[in-house]
Design a protein around this motif. Structure first.
Motif, PDB file in Angstrom:
ATOM      1  N   PHE A   1       0.859  -1.183   0.000  1.00  0.00           N
ATOM      2  CA  PHE A   1       0.000   0.000   0.000  1.00  0.00           C
ATOM      3  C   PHE A   1       0.895   1.232   0.000  1.00  0.00           C
ATOM      4  O   PHE A   1       2.026   1.204   0.489  1.00  0.00           O
ATOM      5  CB  PHE A   1      -0.923   0.009   1.224  1.00  0.00           C
TER       6      PHE A   1
ATOM      7  N   PRO B   1     -12.438  11.309  -4.472  1.00  0.00           N
ATOM      8  CA  PRO B   1     -13.330  10.241  -4.011  1.00  0.00           C
ATOM      9  C   PRO B   1     -14.036  10.642  -2.731  1.00  0.00           C
ATOM     10  O   PRO B   1     -13.452  11.282  -1.851  1.00  0.00           O
ATOM     11  CB  PRO B   1     -12.373   9.069  -3.763  1.00  0.00           C
TER      12      PRO B   1
ATOM     13  N   GLU C   1     -16.205   8.113  -1.257  1.00  0.00           N
ATOM     14  CA  GLU C   1     -16.152   6.830  -0.557  1.00  0.00           C
ATOM     15  C   GLU C   1     -14.684   6.529  -0.257  1.00  0.00           C
ATOM     16  O   GLU C   1     -13.843   6.529  -1.147  1.00  0.00           O
ATOM     17  CB  GLU C   1     -16.752   5.717  -1.419  1.00  0.00           C
ATOM     18  N   GLY C   2     -14.390   6.267   0.994  1.00  0.00           N
ATOM     19  CA  GLY C   2     -13.004   5.987   1.347  1.00  0.00           C
ATOM     20  C   GLY C   2     -12.128   7.217   1.442  1.00  0.00           C
ATOM     21  O   GLY C   2     -10.900   7.111   1.418  1.00  0.00           O
ATOM     22  N   TYR C   3     -12.734   8.386   1.538  1.00  0.00           N
ATOM     23  CA  TYR C   3     -11.963   9.624   1.693  1.00  0.00           C
ATOM     24  C   TYR C   3     -11.252   9.593   3.045  1.00  0.00           C
ATOM     25  O   TYR C   3     -11.843   9.272   4.062  1.00  0.00           O
ATOM     26  CB  TYR C   3     -12.898  10.826   1.605  1.00  0.00           C
TER      27      TYR C   3
ATOM     28  N   TYR D   1       4.679   6.046  -8.534  1.00  0.00           N
ATOM     29  CA  TYR D   1       3.953   7.300  -8.731  1.00  0.00           C
ATOM     30  C   TYR D   1       4.904   8.418  -9.166  1.00  0.00           C
ATOM     31  O   TYR D   1       6.096   8.391  -8.859  1.00  0.00           O
ATOM     32  CB  TYR D   1       3.246   7.729  -7.442  1.00  0.00           C
TER      33      TYR D   1
ATOM     34  N   ASN E   1      -5.840  12.256  -1.702  1.00  0.00           N
ATOM     35  CA  ASN E   1      -6.963  11.344  -1.912  1.00  0.00           C
ATOM     36  C   ASN E   1      -7.147  10.996  -3.387  1.00  0.00           C
ATOM     37  O   ASN E   1      -7.498   9.866  -3.721  1.00  0.00           O
ATOM     38  CB  ASN E   1      -8.244  11.958  -1.347  1.00  0.00           C
TER      39      ASN E   1
ATOM     40  N   ALA F   1      -6.153   6.996  -4.177  1.00  0.00           N
ATOM     41  CA  ALA F   1      -7.514   6.501  -3.913  1.00  0.00           C
ATOM     42  C   ALA F   1      -7.598   4.981  -3.877  1.00  0.00           C
ATOM     43  O   ALA F   1      -8.380   4.412  -3.099  1.00  0.00           O
ATOM     44  CB  ALA F   1      -8.473   7.048  -4.971  1.00  0.00           C
ATOM     45  N   ASN F   2      -6.803   4.293  -4.679  1.00  0.00           N
ATOM     46  CA  ASN F   2      -6.900   2.832  -4.775  1.00  0.00           C
ATOM     47  C   ASN F   2      -5.693   2.122  -4.185  1.00  0.00           C
ATOM     48  O   ASN F   2      -5.423   0.967  -4.509  1.00  0.00           O
ATOM     49  CB  ASN F   2      -7.079   2.417  -6.245  1.00  0.00           C
ATOM     50  N   ASP F   3      -4.965   2.807  -3.321  1.00  0.00           N
ATOM     51  CA  ASP F   3      -3.728   2.235  -2.793  1.00  0.00           C
ATOM     52  C   ASP F   3      -3.597   2.547  -1.297  1.00  0.00           C
ATOM     53  O   ASP F   3      -2.567   3.032  -0.836  1.00  0.00           O
ATOM     54  CB  ASP F   3      -2.528   2.817  -3.556  1.00  0.00           C
TER      55      ASP F   3
END
Length: 332
Positions: A144, A171, A173-175, A192, A217, A221-223
């Protein structure tokens, strides 16, 4: 064998700024509750007020922290690009623009090239738990970019903010809240282009309400690995006794050094009194005085702090200096 140390990072724009006191309180609380020795990395612009008494005074207090607690402190000079310095985000209750130091964590992977992992902390946090527990998460083999806590903001955002987030790709959701981050610097460097991504986002969306946090964020967002809420517990929400075993984050506009009855204020004052910024009455007096000057009028009248500062201080002393140093609960 090489000693294992917990590495933590703070962004401090100016070493002459009084805000160094709050970072000093955060460091004091961290090292007093940590089962590992701690190394602190201070990111700052060394060109600001370098010859001022405040600059030298804060450096001396950081040196005292090293001596008192065995913490190692390293200073890292950073110069931010103009596109960051000219960013103007802002919620209505913040002053125009954004503290440049808020962006330091974004540039840390390329600055701290000798480190693979680091914990980032905001300077308005009191650490009442052992951060070695989340430091060990880097050993579990999970991939992650950042470990963090969910933010309570989306629960209270207005529809206009939600529409804006959808428009620019933030995002909801998951902020997450970016005040406490376990950052996988190696993965971020490898996977990155965070500096280039930040520049592109700011160029396209210079009016981000929470620019540094929104950017992080968007990029990660996906990590993400989500941590238990206790590692970033907002003061100001009704949390009961949870403050005693958590990272207390004073996320709202008012702070314990500004508001006499701010939630969990005693946690801040306890560690202030144990730090080089408040370990004598003479040092802590100036913070008390500043706090009372900033208090709303009704609180000034209730405490007698401004109308009769001498009475206020006499009452404080009558409770006993041990109250302030954490032996008993501090009551205003």
């Amino acid at each position: 064998m090489r000693e294992e140390r917990l590495h933590v990072m703070f962004g401090m724009w100016d070493l002459a700024d009084p805000y160094n006191q709050h970072i000093g309180v955060t460091i004091t609380s961290l090292v007093m509750n940590c089962s590992l020795p701690v190394t602190v990395h201070l990111l700052y612009d060394e060109n600001l007020h370098k010859d001022s008494p405040g600059y030298r005074d804060n450096q001396e207090k950081y040196r005292q922290l090293e001596e008192q607690f065995g913490v190692k402190i390293f200073y890292h000079h950073i110069v931010l690009p103009n596109y960051v310095l000219h960013t103007r985000g802002g919620l209505g209750y913040f002053s125009p623009g954004w503290p440049p130091s808020a962006f330091f964590r974004i540039f840390s992977p390329d600055l701290l090239v000798d480190l693979d992992w680091i914990i980032y902390l905001d300077g308005d946090i009191v650490v009442n738990t052992d951060l070695a527990e989340i430091w060990k998460r880097r050993l579990v083999g999970e991939e992650f970019a950042v470990a963090c806590c969910r933010d309570h903001g989306p629960e209270y955002w207005k529809n206009s903010r939600l529409r804006y987030c959808k428009k620019v790709g933030i995002p909801t959701e998951g902020y997450f809240n970016s005040g406490v981050l376990l950052m996988n610097l190696r993965k971020i460097r490898d996977d990155y282009t965070i500096v280039e991504s930040t520049k592109e986002i700011l160029m396209n969306h210079p009016d981000l309400p929470l620019p540094d946090q929104d950017i992080l964020n968007i990029i990660f967002a996906n990590d993400i690995l989500f941590l238990p809420e206790k590692y970033n517990l907002p003061a100001g929400l009704d949390q009961g006794d949870c403050y005693k075993s958590s990272c207390v984050h004073y996320i709202f506009c008012e702070k314990p050094w500004r508001d006499i009855d701010y939630p969990a204020a005693k946690e801040y004052w306890k560690y202030l009194s144990l730090s080089p910024w408040g370990d004598t009455f003479e040092k802590i007096y100036s913070t008390i005085q500043l706090m009372t000057y900033r208090a709303p009028l009704d609180k000034r009248v209730l405490t007698g702090s401004i109308l009769n500062l001498r009475t206020f201080l006499s009452n404080l002393l009558r409770r006993g200096w041990n109250d302030v140093r954490g032996v008993k609960k501090l009551r205003w």
